[in-house]
Design a protein around this motif. Structure first.
Motif, PDB file in Angstrom:
ATOM      1  N   ASP A   7       6.788   7.063   3.073  1.00 31.45           N
ATOM      2  CA  ASP A   7       6.352   6.768   4.678  1.00 31.45           C
ATOM      3  C   ASP A   7       6.733   7.964   5.385  1.00 31.45           C
ATOM      4  OD1 ASP A   7       5.124   4.593   3.599  1.00 31.45           O
ATOM      5  OD2 ASP A   7       7.068   3.375   4.328  1.00 31.45           O
ATOM      6  N   GLU A   8       8.101   8.507   5.074  1.00 33.33           N
ATOM      7  CA  GLU A   8       8.558   9.564   5.943  1.00 33.33           C
ATOM      8  C   GLU A   8       7.790  11.025   5.690  1.00 33.33           C
ATOM      9  OE1 GLU A   8      10.976   9.173   2.655  1.00 33.33           O
ATOM     10  OE2 GLU A   8      10.609   7.391   3.871  1.00 33.33           O
ATOM     11  N   GLU A   9       7.324  10.978   4.412  1.00 34.33           N
ATOM     12  CA  GLU A   9       6.342  12.346   4.223  1.00 34.33           C
ATOM     13  C   GLU A   9       5.178  12.126   4.988  1.00 34.33           C
ATOM     14  OE1 GLU A   9       7.568  13.916  -0.120  1.00 34.33           O
ATOM     15  OE2 GLU A   9       6.516  12.034   0.012  1.00 34.33           O
ATOM     16  N   LEU A  10       4.543  10.769   4.975  1.00 33.48           N
ATOM     17  CA  LEU A  10       3.276  10.695   5.620  1.00 33.48           C
ATOM     18  C   LEU A  10       3.253  11.072   7.042  1.00 33.48           C
ATOM     19  CD1 LEU A  10       0.298   9.714   5.786  1.00 33.48           C
ATOM     20  CD2 LEU A  10       1.317   7.546   6.004  1.00 33.48           C
ATOM     21  N   GLN A  11       4.539  10.556   7.730  1.00 33.00           N
ATOM     22  CA  GLN A  11       4.663  10.766   9.157  1.00 33.00           C
ATOM     23  C   GLN A  11       4.757  12.228   9.340  1.00 33.00           C
ATOM     24  OE1 GLN A  11       8.026   8.156  10.158  1.00 33.00           O
ATOM     25  NE2 GLN A  11       6.642   6.773  11.010  1.00 33.00           N
ATOM     26  N   HIS A  12       5.492  12.864   8.733  1.00 28.24           N
ATOM     27  CA  HIS A  12       5.864  14.247   8.670  1.00 28.24           C
ATOM     28  C   HIS A  12       4.448  15.166   8.713  1.00 28.24           C
ATOM     29  CE1 HIS A  12       7.157  18.333   7.646  1.00 28.24           C
ATOM     30  NE2 HIS A  12       7.850  18.304   8.748  1.00 28.24           N
ATOM     31  N   ALA A  13       3.716  14.740   7.521  1.00 22.73           N
ATOM     32  CA  ALA A  13       2.354  15.676   7.476  1.00 22.73           C
ATOM     33  C   ALA A  13       1.364  15.424   8.306  1.00 22.73           C
ATOM     34  CB  ALA A  13       2.092  14.887   6.031  1.00 22.73           C
ATOM     35  N   ILE A  14       1.390  14.104   9.063  1.00 24.71           N
ATOM     36  CA  ILE A  14       0.346  13.889  10.194  1.00 24.71           C
ATOM     37  C   ILE A  14       0.706  14.491  11.272  1.00 24.71           C
ATOM     38  CG2 ILE A  14      -0.575  12.039  11.488  1.00 24.71           C
ATOM     39  CD1 ILE A  14      -0.583  10.237   9.104  1.00 24.71           C
ATOM     40  N   LEU A  40       0.689  -1.386  -0.055  1.00 20.89           N
ATOM     41  CA  LEU A  40      -0.082  -0.088   0.139  1.00 20.89           C
ATOM     42  C   LEU A  40       0.715   1.342  -0.032  1.00 20.89           C
ATOM     43  CD1 LEU A  40      -0.300   1.549   3.089  1.00 20.89           C
ATOM     44  CD2 LEU A  40      -1.443  -0.763   3.338  1.00 20.89           C
ATOM     45  N   GLY A  41       0.253   2.310  -0.535  1.00 22.65           N
ATOM     46  CA  GLY A  41       0.871   3.487  -0.536  1.00 22.65           C
ATOM     47  C   GLY A  41      -0.245   4.861  -0.281  1.00 22.65           C
ATOM     48  N   PRO A  42       0.368   5.589   0.587  1.00 23.79           N
ATOM     49  CA  PRO A  42      -0.480   6.756   1.187  1.00 23.79           C
ATOM     50  C   PRO A  42      -0.521   7.926   0.124  1.00 23.79           C
ATOM     51  CG  PRO A  42       1.679   6.889   2.181  1.00 23.79           C
ATOM     52  CD  PRO A  42       1.797   5.666   1.409  1.00 23.79           C
ATOM     53  N   GLU A  43      -1.437   8.750  -0.192  1.00 22.31           N
ATOM     54  CA  GLU A  43      -1.631   9.595  -0.565  1.00 22.31           C
ATOM     55  C   GLU A  43      -2.521  10.858  -0.159  1.00 22.31           C
ATOM     56  OE1 GLU A  43      -3.080   8.495  -4.806  1.00 22.31           O
ATOM     57  OE2 GLU A  43      -4.743   7.591  -3.972  1.00 22.31           O
ATOM     58  N   VAL A  44      -2.247  12.029  -0.735  1.00 26.23           N
ATOM     59  CA  VAL A  44      -3.134  12.995  -0.344  1.00 26.23           C
ATOM     60  C   VAL A  44      -3.902  13.428  -1.356  1.00 26.23           C
ATOM     61  CG1 VAL A  44      -2.929  15.544   0.428  1.00 26.23           C
ATOM     62  CG2 VAL A  44      -1.357  13.798   1.391  1.00 26.23           C
ATOM     63  N   ILE A  45      -5.069  13.528  -1.284  1.00 28.91           N
ATOM     64  CA  ILE A  45      -6.196  13.990  -2.638  1.00 28.91           C
ATOM     65  C   ILE A  45      -6.860  15.293  -1.963  1.00 28.91           C
ATOM     66  CG2 ILE A  45      -8.051  13.382  -3.876  1.00 28.91           C
ATOM     67  CD1 ILE A  45      -7.341  10.490  -3.542  1.00 28.91           C
ATOM     68  N   ASP A  46      -6.616  16.393  -2.706  1.00 26.82           N
ATOM     69  CA  ASP A  46      -7.006  17.720  -2.435  1.00 26.82           C
ATOM     70  C   ASP A  46      -7.885  18.325  -3.567  1.00 26.82           C
ATOM     71  OD1 ASP A  46      -7.615  20.328  -1.657  1.00 26.82           O
ATOM     72  OD2 ASP A  46      -5.948  20.222  -0.271  1.00 26.82           O
ATOM     73  N   GLU A  47      -9.055  18.558  -3.498  1.00 24.00           N
ATOM     74  CA  GLU A  47      -9.885  18.712  -4.646  1.00 24.00           C
ATOM     75  C   GLU A  47      -9.131  19.938  -5.503  1.00 24.00           C
ATOM     76  OE1 GLU A  47     -14.237  19.264  -3.639  1.00 24.00           O
ATOM     77  OE2 GLU A  47     -14.211  17.387  -3.090  1.00 24.00           O
ATOM     78  N   ALA A  48      -8.782  20.806  -4.514  1.00 23.43           N
ATOM     79  CA  ALA A  48      -8.112  22.293  -5.061  1.00 23.43           C
ATOM     80  C   ALA A  48      -6.796  22.002  -5.638  1.00 23.43           C
ATOM     81  CB  ALA A  48      -8.120  23.176  -4.014  1.00 23.43           C
ATOM     82  N   ASP A  49      -6.048  21.198  -4.988  1.00 24.73           N
ATOM     83  CA  ASP A  49      -4.491  21.183  -5.302  1.00 24.73           C
ATOM     84  C   ASP A  49      -4.150  19.734  -5.963  1.00 24.73           C
ATOM     85  OD1 ASP A  49      -3.811  23.639  -4.082  1.00 24.73           O
ATOM     86  OD2 ASP A  49      -4.327  22.641  -2.264  1.00 24.73           O
ATOM     87  N   GLY A  50      -4.887  18.712  -6.055  1.00 21.02           N
ATOM     88  CA  GLY A  50      -4.648  17.678  -6.801  1.00 21.02           C
ATOM     89  C   GLY A  50      -4.210  16.387  -5.816  1.00 21.02           C
ATOM     90  N   VAL A  51      -3.333  15.547  -6.493  1.00 22.30           N
ATOM     91  CA  VAL A  51      -3.059  14.153  -5.802  1.00 22.30           C
ATOM     92  C   VAL A  51      -1.584  14.333  -5.822  1.00 22.30           C
ATOM     93  CG1 VAL A  51      -3.142  11.717  -6.041  1.00 22.30           C
ATOM     94  CG2 VAL A  51      -5.173  12.966  -6.872  1.00 22.30           C
ATOM     95  N   GLU A  86      -7.726  20.106   8.129  1.00 18.56           N
ATOM     96  CA  GLU A  86      -8.335  18.994   7.617  1.00 18.56           C
ATOM     97  C   GLU A  86      -7.326  17.794   6.807  1.00 18.56           C
ATOM     98  OE1 GLU A  86     -11.882  18.528   7.700  1.00 18.56           O
ATOM     99  OE2 GLU A  86     -11.784  20.070   9.229  1.00 18.56           O
ATOM    100  N   LEU A  87      -6.267  17.963   7.113  1.00 19.44           N
ATOM    101  CA  LEU A  87      -5.331  16.941   6.044  1.00 19.44           C
ATOM    102  C   LEU A  87      -5.548  15.530   6.489  1.00 19.44           C
ATOM    103  CD1 LEU A  87      -2.811  16.675   4.212  1.00 19.44           C
ATOM    104  CD2 LEU A  87      -1.510  16.648   6.580  1.00 19.44           C
ATOM    105  N   ARG A  88      -5.930  15.141   7.532  1.00 18.20           N
ATOM    106  CA  ARG A  88      -6.245  13.506   7.964  1.00 18.20           C
ATOM    107  C   ARG A  88      -7.379  13.241   6.850  1.00 18.20           C
ATOM    108  NH1 ARG A  88      -3.846  11.329  12.696  1.00 18.20           N
ATOM    109  NH2 ARG A  88      -2.521  12.857  13.854  1.00 18.20           N
ATOM    110  N   ASN A  89      -8.206  13.998   6.619  1.00 18.67           N
ATOM    111  CA  ASN A  89      -9.630  13.637   5.734  1.00 18.67           C
ATOM    112  C   ASN A  89      -9.123  13.630   4.291  1.00 18.67           C
ATOM    113  OD1 ASN A  89     -11.026  13.608   8.139  1.00 18.67           O
ATOM    114  ND2 ASN A  89     -11.520  15.664   8.012  1.00 18.67           N
ATOM    115  N   LYS A  90      -7.980  14.003   4.256  1.00 21.03           N
ATOM    116  CA  LYS A  90      -7.351  14.137   2.677  1.00 21.03           C
ATOM    117  C   LYS A  90      -6.221  12.901   2.342  1.00 21.03           C
ATOM    118  CE  LYS A  90      -8.073  18.935   2.325  1.00 21.03           C
ATOM    119  NZ  LYS A  90      -7.384  20.534   2.255  1.00 21.03           N
ATOM    120  N   ILE A  91      -6.182  12.259   3.129  1.00 22.72           N
ATOM    121  CA  ILE A  91      -5.370  11.124   3.269  1.00 22.72           C
ATOM    122  C   ILE A  91      -5.825   9.895   2.961  1.00 22.72           C
ATOM    123  CG2 ILE A  91      -3.326   9.816   4.236  1.00 22.72           C
ATOM    124  CD1 ILE A  91      -2.496  12.165   5.824  1.00 22.72           C
ATOM    125  N   PHE A  92      -5.542   8.937   1.978  1.00 21.37           N
ATOM    126  CA  PHE A  92      -5.919   7.748   1.340  1.00 21.37           C
ATOM    127  C   PHE A  92      -4.772   6.844   1.142  1.00 21.37           C
ATOM    128  CE2 PHE A  92      -8.791  11.362   0.157  1.00 21.37           C
ATOM    129  CZ  PHE A  92     -10.006  10.742   0.810  1.00 21.37           C
TER     130      PHE A  92
END
Length: 118
Positions: free
Chosen positions: A72-79, A56-67, A93-99
């Protein structure tokens, strides 16, 4: 459902981004909808140590800014920081944009490659 997923991976050997919704669709296509959590449980099993078929791979999906696909390190830092990697800004609202998305593991690729040679 496991067989349907393996068939999907066999048909798409170079797949590198399979959303969870595709596994839910496979469950519906195979009339396996009595249990709404079946797809999640099967995918979780196929990501496990006993049957490492999917990674599995994490991604941020933001309607305004894309995908944006995260490492893994980026995910930890972002959260931890609530810092949106797409904008560089604090995003409450970042946690709601992580899939998560899925792709065949190296183990699955080797098995599928061996099977296609036969």
């Amino acid at each position: 459902l496991i067989i349907a997923i393996l068939d999907l991976l066999q048909k798409l050997p170079s797949a590198n981004h399979i959303p969870m919704s595709r596994f839910h669709a496979l469950a519906r296509e195979n009339s396996l909808t009595r249990d709404p959590n079946l797809a999640q449980r099967v995918v979780q099993y196929l990501c496990g140590a006993d049957s490492p078929v999917l990674s599995l791979g994490p991604e941020v999906i933001d309607e305004a800014d894309g995908v944006y696909q995260l490492k893994d390190e980026e995910l930890q830092h972002a959260i931890q920081s609530n810092l949106n990697p797409l904008t560089g800004e604090i995003d409450e609202e970042l946690r709601n944009k992580i899939f998560v998305y899925f792709y065949p593991s190296e183990f699955a690729k080797s098995i599928l490659s061996d099977a296609s040679k036969k």
